[in-house]
Design a protein around this motif. Structure first.
Motif, PDB file in Angstrom:
ATOM      1  N   GLY A  61       0.835  -1.202   0.000  1.00 28.64           N
ATOM      2  CA  GLY A  61       0.000   0.000   0.000  1.00 28.64           C
ATOM      3  C   GLY A  61       0.863   1.244   0.000  1.00 28.64           C
ATOM      4  O   GLY A  61       1.778   1.372   0.807  1.00 28.64           O
ATOM      5  N   THR A 191      -9.821   2.311  -6.331  1.00 24.26           N
ATOM      6  CA  THR A 191     -11.222   2.314  -5.887  1.00 24.26           C
ATOM      7  C   THR A 191     -11.843   3.706  -5.966  1.00 24.26           C
ATOM      8  O   THR A 191     -12.976   3.890  -5.532  1.00 24.26           O
ATOM      9  N   THR A 199     -15.901  -1.398  -4.401  1.00 24.12           N
ATOM     10  CA  THR A 199     -14.665  -1.356  -3.619  1.00 24.12           C
ATOM     11  C   THR A 199     -14.329  -2.742  -3.086  1.00 24.12           C
ATOM     12  O   THR A 199     -13.188  -3.196  -3.174  1.00 24.12           O
ATOM     13  N   ARG A 200     -15.364  -3.435  -2.576  1.00 28.36           N
ATOM     14  CA  ARG A 200     -15.121  -4.793  -2.074  1.00 28.36           C
ATOM     15  C   ARG A 200     -14.642  -5.705  -3.194  1.00 28.36           C
ATOM     16  O   ARG A 200     -13.763  -6.526  -3.014  1.00 28.36           O
ATOM     17  N   ARG A 203     -11.055  -5.014  -3.966  1.00 30.70           N
ATOM     18  CA  ARG A 203     -10.207  -5.571  -2.911  1.00 30.70           C
ATOM     19  C   ARG A 203     -10.031  -7.075  -3.087  1.00 30.70           C
ATOM     20  O   ARG A 203      -8.938  -7.606  -2.967  1.00 30.70           O
ATOM     21  N   SER A 204     -11.126  -7.754  -3.397  1.00 34.07           N
ATOM     22  CA  SER A 204     -11.000  -9.211  -3.497  1.00 34.07           C
ATOM     23  C   SER A 204     -10.229  -9.588  -4.767  1.00 34.07           C
ATOM     24  O   SER A 204      -9.481 -10.567  -4.776  1.00 34.07           O
ATOM     25  N   ARG A 207      -6.641  -9.261  -3.832  1.00 37.81           N
ATOM     26  CA  ARG A 207      -6.193 -10.399  -3.029  1.00 37.81           C
ATOM     27  C   ARG A 207      -6.018 -11.644  -3.883  1.00 37.81           C
ATOM     28  O   ARG A 207      -5.107 -12.434  -3.676  1.00 37.81           O
ATOM     29  N   SER A 220      -3.322   4.770  -2.315  1.00 44.73           N
ATOM     30  CA  SER A 220      -4.609   5.176  -1.764  1.00 44.73           C
ATOM     31  C   SER A 220      -4.382   6.299  -0.761  1.00 44.73           C
ATOM     32  O   SER A 220      -3.299   6.428  -0.195  1.00 44.73           O
ATOM     33  N   GLU A 225      -8.619   1.252   3.706  1.00 43.43           N
ATOM     34  CA  GLU A 225      -8.528   0.403   2.538  1.00 43.43           C
ATOM     35  C   GLU A 225      -7.193  -0.337   2.500  1.00 43.43           C
ATOM     36  O   GLU A 225      -7.121  -1.537   2.248  1.00 43.43           O
ATOM     37  N   GLN A 228      -7.030  -3.114   4.907  1.00 41.00           N
ATOM     38  CA  GLN A 228      -7.819  -4.300   4.597  1.00 41.00           C
ATOM     39  C   GLN A 228      -7.208  -5.189   3.530  1.00 41.00           C
ATOM     40  O   GLN A 228      -7.559  -6.346   3.424  1.00 41.00           O
ATOM     41  N   MET A 229      -6.353  -4.625   2.667  1.00 40.97           N
ATOM     42  CA  MET A 229      -5.874  -5.493   1.586  1.00 40.97           C
ATOM     43  C   MET A 229      -4.361  -5.619   1.494  1.00 40.97           C
ATOM     44  O   MET A 229      -3.874  -6.458   0.741  1.00 40.97           O
ATOM     45  N   CYS A 230      -3.610  -4.831   2.255  1.00 42.36           N
ATOM     46  CA  CYS A 230      -2.159  -4.851   2.060  1.00 42.36           C
ATOM     47  C   CYS A 230      -1.445  -5.555   3.197  1.00 42.36           C
ATOM     48  O   CYS A 230      -1.943  -5.607   4.317  1.00 42.36           O
TER      49      CYS A 230
END
Ligand SMILES: Nc1ncnc2c1ncn2[C@@H]1O[C@H](COP(=O)(O)OP(=O)(O)OP(=O)(O)O)[C@@H](O)[C@H]1O
Ligand SMILES: [Mg+2]
Length: 353
Positions: A61, A191, A199-200, A203-204, A207, A220, A225, A228-230
């Motif tokens: 991120g 996003t 956005t979800r 993110r998925s 991943r 970002s 955010e 949640q993903m990094c």
């Protein structure tokens, strides 16, 4: 004598196990490595001596407030803007000198991809793929279809771009980055303009790319955010890199605090124990609903204080009990990432979409 020692490159205890190019012990150079990366526009320095190390396979991120230099850095990484000073290596090669070797392995979404509004989403991707000298013609249509499916635009493949929502355009930009198998995907604010569901999905998608081994570098200005993903993060502030590392490393950089709920007739005694052990002034709050102003004859208080390194938190509890203070609740907390980033960047990050 080991081979390394014979070659004069023995690693002494305490040395960082990286060579001049930042390769780790396994020999894999980071996906992105910059040293002293600087960009000036006229008299203003918008990227200032940035040393980025993006490990292979990480979801990295790149966080910073508006105008902190994220997009400018990304443009230099991709050879879209020249650096004023500094070195860049991407996928083990110097950039921009080795752009022709590096760029086929890199998919990117940066601000304002150049789409034609009167062409369909699929036609736009076919056009961009055709402009990419490395992309094989024979597999173009299949690769375009697969990329559109992957970002959830399969149903809108034939729709004209001008009828796309902002979120659909953003996803088309991501599909463009996925037209070929990539070692590294660079996404600048992917996003932006997406609703919570979009956005979800992004993110998925990120991943799932990471689970296939692709390194993902994603910028970002939203801390939540990135959290949640990094797994790694770098923080920019006014053109400078102010923190970098794994999320776990950054989390543990925050100072630990204790939070105690005590029952006592003598708040001052509890406070004195805590002050002695932590060499700091404890924060005291009375528990709502109980008549318990410090100095009164009885009640319940919350005590909080920063915990010095090496002090076992249980010691605080046993010392309080020894002083006749009953402890009802006890927790060790760390400064949240958000608190840390506010401290680092001098301003808040949006935490909700
Ligand atoms: N071509 C340019 N000429 C002059 N200044 C520029 C140019 N491009 C960017 N800047 C300035 O550089 C600074 C950093 O901009 P940049 O777009 O890299 O920030 P950012 O972190 O991506 O911000 P955002 O979150 O808003 O996208 C800003 O002050 C911007 O005004
Ligand atoms: Mg930007």
């Amino acid at each position: 004598m080991t081979d390394a020692a014979e070659a004069g490159t023995a690693v002494r205890p305490g040395d960082r196990v990286t060579d001049a190019a930042g390769a780790d012990a396994a020999g894999a150079e980071p996906a992105i490595l910059t040293r002293g990366l600087t960009k000036r526009f006229g008299r203003s320095t918008v990227v200032n001596g940035v040393d980025l190390t993006v490990p292979r396979g990480s979801v990295f991120g790149f966080l910073g407030p508006n105008g902190s230099g994220k997009t400018t850095t990304i443009r230099m990484l991709l050879g879209l803007a020249g650096a004023t000073a500094g070195d860049i290596r991407v996928l083990g090669h110097e950039m921009p000198a080795r752009a022709a070797t590096v760029l086929p392995g890199v998919g990117a979404l940066i601000e304002g991809p150049g789409f034609y509004p009167y062409l369909s989403g699929a036609a736009n991707l076919r056009r961009l793929d055709a402009a990419d000298g490395f992309a094989p013609h024979a597999t173009r249509a299949a690769r375009v279809d697969r990329a559109l499916e992957r970002v959830g635009l399969g149903h809108a493949a034939g729709k004209k771009m001008r009828a796309y929502s902002l979120g659909m355009k953003q996803r088309l930009g991501i599909a463009n980055a996925l037209l070929a198998p990539r070692e590294l995907i660079v996404l600048d604010e992917p996003t932006n303009g997406l609703d919570p569901q979009g956005t979800r999905e992004v993110r998925s998608l990120i991943r799932s790319l990471a689970s296939e081994g692709t390194t993902v570098f994603v910028s970002s200005h939203l801390l939540s955010e990135i959290e949640q993903m990094c797994d790694h993060v770098a923080v920019m502030r006014a053109g400078r890199l102010v923190a970098q590392g794994s999320l776990d490393e950054l989390r543990s950089a925050g100072q630990a605090r204790v939070r105690l709920e005590v029952v006592t007739a003598d708040a001052a005694a509890a406070e004195a124990v805590l002050a002695r052990l932590t060499a700091g002034a404890p924060r005291i709050e009375s528990v709502p609903g109980i008549e318990s102003a410090p100095g009164s004859t009885g009640g319940e208080w919350m005590l909080g204080a920063a915990l010095p390194d090496g002090l076992p938190p249980e010691t605080i509890v046993s010392e309080l009990v020894a002083a006749g203070v009953r402890v009802r609740g006890f927790a060790v907390e760390r400064a949240s990432l958000e608190e840390l980033f506010v401290e680092l960047t001098g301003e808040g990050f949006d935490v909700v979409q």
